[in-house]
Design an enzyme around this catalytic site. Structure first.
Site, PDB file in Angstrom:
ATOM      1  N   GLU A 151       7.946  -5.152   0.305  1.00 33.81           N
ATOM      2  CA  GLU A 151       9.195  -5.650   0.988  1.00 33.81           C
ATOM      3  C   GLU A 151       9.616  -6.828   0.358  1.00 33.81           C
ATOM      4  O   GLU A 151      10.662  -7.278   0.254  1.00 33.81           O
ATOM      5  CB  GLU A 151       8.852  -5.805   2.487  1.00 33.81           C
ATOM      6  CG  GLU A 151       8.972  -4.375   3.347  1.00 33.81           C
ATOM      7  CD  GLU A 151       8.538  -4.442   4.719  1.00 33.81           C
ATOM      8  OE1 GLU A 151       7.452  -5.236   4.926  1.00 33.81           O
ATOM      9  OE2 GLU A 151       8.930  -3.854   5.459  1.00 33.81           O
ATOM     10  N   ALA A 173       1.363  -7.835   5.042  1.00 34.94           N
ATOM     11  CA  ALA A 173       0.985  -8.717   5.734  1.00 34.94           C
ATOM     12  C   ALA A 173      -0.265  -8.772   6.089  1.00 34.94           C
ATOM     13  O   ALA A 173      -0.990  -7.978   6.027  1.00 34.94           O
ATOM     14  CB  ALA A 173       2.000  -8.531   7.083  1.00 34.94           C
ATOM     15  N   GLY A 180       4.278  -5.456   3.384  1.00 34.71           N
ATOM     16  CA  GLY A 180       4.977  -6.527   3.255  1.00 34.71           C
ATOM     17  C   GLY A 180       5.152  -7.050   1.719  1.00 34.71           C
ATOM     18  O   GLY A 180       6.103  -7.683   1.376  1.00 34.71           O
ATOM     19  N   GLU A 233       2.375   1.196   6.572  1.00 34.61           N
ATOM     20  CA  GLU A 233       2.158   0.800   7.683  1.00 34.61           C
ATOM     21  C   GLU A 233       1.719   1.813   8.740  1.00 34.61           C
ATOM     22  O   GLU A 233       1.125   1.775  10.055  1.00 34.61           O
ATOM     23  CB  GLU A 233       3.390  -0.111   8.225  1.00 34.61           C
ATOM     24  CG  GLU A 233       3.553  -1.503   7.892  1.00 34.61           C
ATOM     25  CD  GLU A 233       4.506  -1.385   6.347  1.00 34.61           C
ATOM     26  OE1 GLU A 233       4.486  -0.196   5.877  1.00 34.61           O
ATOM     27  OE2 GLU A 233       5.034  -2.274   5.876  1.00 34.61           O
TER      28      GLU A 233
HETATM   29  C1  HXC Z   1      -5.702  -8.513   5.355  1.00 35.12           C
HETATM   30  C2  HXC Z   1      -6.348  -7.540   3.469  1.00 35.12           C
HETATM   31  C3  HXC Z   1      -5.338  -6.945   3.525  1.00 35.12           C
HETATM   32  C4  HXC Z   1      -4.391  -7.028   4.308  1.00 35.12           C
HETATM   33  C5  HXC Z   1      -6.428  -6.121   1.761  1.00 35.12           C
HETATM   34  N1  HXC Z   1      -7.255  -7.075   2.518  1.00 35.12           N
HETATM   35  N2  HXC Z   1      -5.309  -5.939   2.245  1.00 35.12           N
HETATM   36  N3  HXC Z   1      -6.764  -8.458   4.381  1.00 35.12           N
HETATM   37  N4  HXC Z   1      -4.790  -8.064   5.305  1.00 35.12           N
HETATM   38  N5  HXC Z   1      -3.091  -6.553   4.298  1.00 35.12           N
HETATM   39  C6  HXC Z   1      -8.407  -7.803   2.282  1.00 35.12           C
HETATM   40  C7  HXC Z   1      -9.787  -6.490   2.519  1.00 35.12           C
HETATM   41  O1  HXC Z   1      -9.842  -6.794   3.863  1.00 35.12           O
HETATM   42  C8  HXC Z   1     -10.777  -7.326   1.834  1.00 35.12           C
HETATM   43  O2  HXC Z   1     -11.495  -8.132   2.265  1.00 35.12           O
HETATM   44  C9  HXC Z   1     -10.131  -7.436   0.535  1.00 35.12           C
HETATM   45  O3  HXC Z   1      -8.746  -7.875   0.662  1.00 35.12           O
HETATM   46  C10 HXC Z   1     -10.089  -6.458  -0.738  1.00 35.12           C
HETATM   47  O4  HXC Z   1      -9.775  -5.272   0.067  1.00 35.12           O
HETATM   48  P1  HXC Z   1     -10.357  -3.823  -0.266  1.00 35.12           P
HETATM   49  O5  HXC Z   1      -9.916  -3.074   0.911  1.00 35.12           O
HETATM   50  O6  HXC Z   1     -11.886  -4.225  -0.357  1.00 35.12           O
HETATM   51  O7  HXC Z   1      -9.988  -3.396  -1.908  1.00 35.12           O
HETATM   52  P2  HXC Z   1      -9.883  -1.920  -2.304  1.00 35.12           P
HETATM   53  O8  HXC Z   1     -10.783  -1.211  -1.788  1.00 35.12           O
HETATM   54  O9  HXC Z   1      -9.596  -2.112  -3.705  1.00 35.12           O
HETATM   55  O10 HXC Z   1      -8.464  -1.530  -1.383  1.00 35.12           O
HETATM   56  C11 HXC Z   1      -7.018  -2.160  -1.785  1.00 35.12           C
HETATM   57  C12 HXC Z   1      -6.122  -1.701  -0.774  1.00 35.12           C
HETATM   58  C13 HXC Z   1      -6.604  -1.785   0.454  1.00 35.12           C
HETATM   59  C14 HXC Z   1      -5.900  -0.236  -1.134  1.00 35.12           C
HETATM   60  C15 HXC Z   1      -4.904  -2.570  -1.018  1.00 35.12           C
HETATM   61  O11 HXC Z   1      -7.107  -3.350   0.742  1.00 35.12           O
HETATM   62  C16 HXC Z   1      -5.504  -1.626   1.666  1.00 35.12           C
HETATM   63  O12 HXC Z   1      -5.410  -0.727   1.963  1.00 35.12           O
HETATM   64  N6  HXC Z   1      -5.095  -2.729   2.227  1.00 35.12           N
HETATM   65  C17 HXC Z   1      -4.197  -2.760   3.330  1.00 35.12           C
HETATM   66  C18 HXC Z   1      -2.897  -2.399   2.864  1.00 35.12           C
HETATM   67  C19 HXC Z   1      -1.725  -2.282   3.940  1.00 35.12           C
HETATM   68  O13 HXC Z   1      -2.314  -1.621   4.963  1.00 35.12           O
HETATM   69  N7  HXC Z   1      -0.746  -3.063   3.859  1.00 35.12           N
HETATM   70  C20 HXC Z   1       0.254  -3.215   5.135  1.00 35.12           C
HETATM   71  C21 HXC Z   1       0.012  -4.193   6.058  1.00 35.12           C
HETATM   72  S1  HXC Z   1       1.141  -4.035   7.437  1.00 35.12           S
HETATM   73  P3  HXC Z   1     -12.978  -8.246   2.693  1.00 35.12           P
HETATM   74  O14 HXC Z   1     -12.990  -9.766   3.460  1.00 35.12           O
HETATM   75  O15 HXC Z   1     -13.030  -7.164   3.797  1.00 35.12           O
HETATM   76  O16 HXC Z   1     -13.793  -8.064   1.593  1.00 35.12           O
HETATM   77  C22 HXC Z   1       2.495  -5.014   6.637  1.00 35.12           C
HETATM   78  C23 HXC Z   1       3.531  -4.721   7.791  1.00 35.12           C
HETATM   79  C24 HXC Z   1       4.495  -5.842   7.136  1.00 35.12           C
HETATM   80  O17 HXC Z   1       2.540  -5.438   5.633  1.00 35.12           O
HETATM   81  C25 HXC Z   1       5.531  -5.971   8.297  1.00 35.12           C
HETATM   82  C26 HXC Z   1       6.368  -7.334   8.065  1.00 35.12           C
HETATM   83  C27 HXC Z   1       6.489  -8.190   9.209  1.00 35.12           C
END
Ligand code: HXC
Length: 258
Positions: free
Chosen positions: A112, A65, A109, A132
């Site tokens: 999911e 998400a 997400g 998460e």
């Molecule tokens: C918003 C995101 C994002 C996310 C990545 N980006 N994941 N933006 N939401 N979930 C953005 C980063 O901010 C960055 O933008 C760009 O994508 C590239 O990401 P990097 O982090 O620079 O890439 P990298 O170093 O290769 O790392 C990849 C990664 C990391 C390991 C996937 O991005 C990461 O940990 N992302 C978050 C993963 C996460 O926590 N997902 C769960 C979300 S909660 P900028 O503009 O800064 O360059 C969820 C709840 C669901 O999903 C519930 C359902 C309702």
């Protein structure tokens, strides 16, 4: 209809939906989910389509998400909106066969949504996780439920409590994915599977996936009865007659989807 955050293509009887926010690793923002819902509704209504592939980029199926969108929301906000599961479940409610084609990250997400599809085909680069916990929250679109049913308690707990990722081979061994395919030519191989599925009778595909899905909702005895009656029901279809006649006549069946 033109979309901003996804691409939709029709390749024969296969509809391909590509998540297309590459700079944000296909983070699932509300406009993207709205577009996905519209695209799936259009593909569901399109009589020429019999299988749907949902995919992302080489680097990410979806990294979850959109955290930047979520971060300011209050408890009252998410409760009022029923954030966000209600809208996302459109993927799970698709009545045509769906394949998640996952290369790169399928996190939170993203994992999911992949699990809402009927099967996951993974490139060898795929990484799955429910991170998460690192953000101070828990999965909210089936990560504690579909994942546990898919891989069992211990691995589901490990993924949800540690926030760690697993690779494609581990996901294959655990039963989360159906196949691991080489990264090179990944989508071509996925299309072969999709085209095979799309070559079969649509009403039979629909009832077959309903029968498999019953296994998650009911007891074994009820599920087996549901399956048997559904099997009996296929005998009302022209395509069942055609399929068996074609076998006996040593020719390819010509399904009419009736
Ligand atoms: C918003 C995101 C994002 C996310 C990545 N980006 N994941 N933006 N939401 N979930 C953005 C980063 O901010 C960055 O933008 C760009 O994508 C590239 O990401 P990097 O982090 O620079 O890439 P990298 O170093 O290769 O790392 C990849 C990664 C990391 C390991 C996937 O991005 C990461 O940990 N992302 C978050 C993963 C996460 O926590 N997902 C769960 C979300 S909660 P900028 O503009 O800064 O360059 C969820 C709840 C669901 O999903 C519930 C359902 C309702």
């Amino acid at each position: 209809m033109a979309f901003e955050d996804i691409l939709v293509e029709r390749k024969g009887a296969v509809g391909v939906v590509t998540l297309n926010r590459p700079k944000a690793l296909n983070a699932l923002c509300t406009p993207l989910i709205d577009e996905l819902g519209q695209a799936l509704a259009e593909l569901e209504a399109d009589e020429a389509i019999r299988c749907i592939v949902l995919t992302g980029s080489e680097k990410a199926f979806a990294a979850g998400a959109d955290i930047k969108e979520m971060k300011e929301k209050s408890y009252a906000d998410v409760l009022d909106e029923d954030f966000i599961t209600g809208d996302w479940e459109v993927v799970a409610h698709c009545r045509k066969p769906t394949i998640a084609a996952v290369a790169g990250f399928a996190l939170g997400g993203g994992c999911e949504v992949a699990m809402m599809c009927d099967m996951i085909l993974a490139a060898e680069t795929a990484r799955f996780g429910q991170p998460e916990i690192k953000l101070g929250t828990i999965p909210g679109a089936g990560g504690t439920q579909r994942l546990t049913r898919s891989v069992g308690k211990s691995l589901a707990m490990y993924l949800c409590l540690s926030g760690d990722m697993i690779d494609a081979e581990t996901a294959l061994r655990a039963g989360l994915v159906a196949k691991v395919l080489p990264a090179e030519g990944f989508l071509d191989e996925v299309m072969k599977v999709a085209e095979t599925i799309a070559s079969y009778s649509l009403p039979v595909l629909r009832t077959c996936k309903e029968a498999v899905n019953r296994a998650y909702e009911t007891t074994l005895a009820e599920g087996v009865l549901f399956e048997r009656r559904t099997f009996h029901g296929t005998f009302a279809l022209e395509d069942r007659k055609e399929g068996m006649e074609a076998f006996a006549e040593k020719r390819k069946p010509n399904f009419k989807h009736r």
